[in-house]
Each structure stands twice: as structure tokens, then as C-alpha cells.
Design an enzyme around this catalytic site. Structure first.
Site, PDB file in Angstrom:
ATOM      1  N   CYS A 191      46.984  47.545  30.097  1.00  0.00           N
ATOM      2  CA  CYS A 191      47.591  47.044  28.784  1.00  0.00           C
ATOM      3  C   CYS A 191      46.605  46.934  27.804  1.00  0.00           C
ATOM      4  CB  CYS A 191      48.420  45.792  29.197  1.00  0.00           C
ATOM      5  SG  CYS A 191      49.633  46.285  30.417  1.00  0.00           S
TER       6      CYS A 191
HETATM    7  C1  BEZ Z   1      47.290  46.326  33.961  1.00  0.00           C
HETATM    8  O1  BEZ Z   1      47.701  46.491  32.608  1.00  0.00           O
HETATM    9  O2  BEZ Z   1      46.081  46.502  34.353  1.00  0.00           O
HETATM   10  C2  BEZ Z   1      48.356  46.437  35.012  1.00  0.00           C
HETATM   11  C3  BEZ Z   1      49.451  45.521  34.769  1.00  0.00           C
HETATM   12  C4  BEZ Z   1      50.276  45.194  35.607  1.00  0.00           C
HETATM   13  C5  BEZ Z   1      50.200  45.968  36.878  1.00  0.00           C
HETATM   14  C6  BEZ Z   1      49.097  46.839  37.118  1.00  0.00           C
HETATM   15  C7  BEZ Z   1      48.320  46.923  36.070  1.00  0.00           C
END
Ligand code: BEZ
Length: 222
Positions: free
Chosen positions: A45
Site C-alpha cells: 500500500c
Molecule cells: C501490503 O500493503 O503490503 C499488504 C496489505 C494487506 C495484505 C497484504 C499486503
């Protein structure tokens, strides 16, 4: 029921990192990219937000406003935005919706319970100035989106709207475009006096003028 291409985007009032936000009022007859992410302070994210901040001017030139969303709180968003500012050395000009009760996420079917019961997947909607949904994309949580592809699709849709063309596979701005099969050669002669390359009777390539920039006024806090 999932939101489909061509449908009217549901309006909503939500809290955001820039204060209360009514989608239709805030859009103010511009294009909107509404994109959800599972959680603040996570690596995929964060990489996506850093990239969207870098590309914000590119979206603005196309008359497009960005709008993020996660099921985290305003306090989380504010702290995370400060992190993104530190990483990118840039201010974030666009709001992020705080949706801890998942009201907007449910409205836009951003929660896919088999993937995660409470967090939004990486959903993305492109909404046009008439508030019609023009593109929907769903990505898994572990895969960061390609924001260049989102820009490419917006270029293609805006050109199609103005010039009445379609775009071939892997088209990028400046490439030849397609004359839709629904346009007869007689009509094409009027609409495309520059001519075309006839590959088969239904497959015709031509070149059209690009559409101009429509840069939006920016709002860059602190
Ligand atoms: C991420 O942004 O790294 C992420 C967020 C939720 C689940 C898996 C990855």
C-alpha cells in the site's frame, strides 16, 4: 451486486484526511479514480501511495482527481500520510477516505470476504464527469497496481470519447488508433479525412490528434 461498467457511481458522504467529503460535490464534474487499499502502514500500500503521489500531476493534467480509501481511521491516515511525505519528500494533494465501519467499502463491494473479512481488496474505479463508472479493477492484496496502466486507460477512454475511435492492444498515447467496426467506410471518410490503413474490411488503423491537457487546481496541504 457488484458495480459494473456503465452504471452510475453511488454517491456517498464520508470522512477523509481532508475533512468530510461528498463524492459528487467533491468530483465537481471531473474524472475520479477511487482506489481502495487493505491497510495503512503496509508495504504494498505504501509503495502504491508513493507512486500515486509521484503521478498526481499526470492525473491532474488529464482532469482526474485521485481519492484513496481504507478501512483505517483518520488518525491512522494522518500518521501514514506523514510517513509517505517523509519517503517521497512530497505533499499528498488528494484525500484518503477513512472507512472504519466499512460503509463505503461495502457500497462499492471492495470487501471480498474470501480474501479478507474486514479489509478492502485493491479495488479501483474510474468514474467520468457524468458520474458513470468507466473502469473497474480488482487486484489481490499482495500485488501492487500499475498506475501507468491506469493513466494509459484514461488516455484511451478520453481519446475515444472525443474522437470516436477505439484503441488496440498495448496502445499508448500517440500510437495509431482503430476505427470502430460500427463505422462504415462512407462515414469514416467524413470523420477521418486523413485516411486509414485497411488491414481487413473490419480492421482499420488511423491517426488522430491528441486531446489537450485540462490541469486541475491542486490542493497541497502543508
Ligand atoms: C501490503 O500493503 O503490503 C499488504 C496489505 C494487506 C495484505 C497484504 C499486503
Amino acid at each position: 451486486m457488484a458495480i459494473r461498467i456503465g452504471e452510475t457511481a453511488p454517491d456517498f458522504l464520508a470522512d477523509s484526511s481532508q475533512g468530510p467529503l461528498d463524492l459528487y460535490q467533491w468530483a465537481n464534474k471531473n474524472w475520479v479514480v477511487l482506489f481502495s487499499h487493505p491497510a495503512d502502514f503496509t508495504p504494498v500500500c505504501t509503495s502504491e501511495f508513493c507512486r500515486s503521489v509521484e503521478l498526481e500531476d499526470q492525473f491532474s493534467r488529464r482532469g482526474v482527481k485521485l481519492l484513496g480509501l481504507s478501512t483505517d481511521s483518520i488518525e491512522h491516515h494522518t500518521a501514514w500520510i506523514n510517513d509517505i511525505k517523509r519517503i517521497t519528500q512530497r505533499n499528498i494533494g488528494f484525500p484518503i477516505i477513512a472507512d472504519p465501519d466499512r460503509r463505503i467499502a461495502r457500497l462499492y463491494e471492495m470487501i471480498h470476504p474470501q480474501e479478507d473479512e474486514s479489509a478492502a481488496i485493491r479495488a479501483l474505479f474510474v468514474i467520468d464527469p457524468a458520474m458513470k463508472v468507466r473502469l473497474t479493477m480488482n487486484y489481490p492484496m499482495s500485488v501492487g497496481r500499475n498506475f501507468n496502466e491506469v493513466l494509459r486507460i484514461i488516455d484511451a477512454m478520453q481519446l475515444a470519447d472525443v474522437r470516436g475511435i477505439a484503441t488496440p492492444a498495448d496502445w499508448v498515447k500517440g500510437d495509431p488508433v482503430l476505427i470502430p467496426a460500427s463505422v462504415s467506410n462512407e462515414v469514416a471518410e467524413e470523420r477521418f479525412p486523413q485516411g486509414w490503413q485497411q488491414i481487413t474490411h473490419y480492421y482499420r488503423l488511423t491517426v488522430v490528434k491528441p486531446v489537450g491537457d485540462k490541469t486541475l487546481p491542486t490542493r497541497r496541504a502543508g
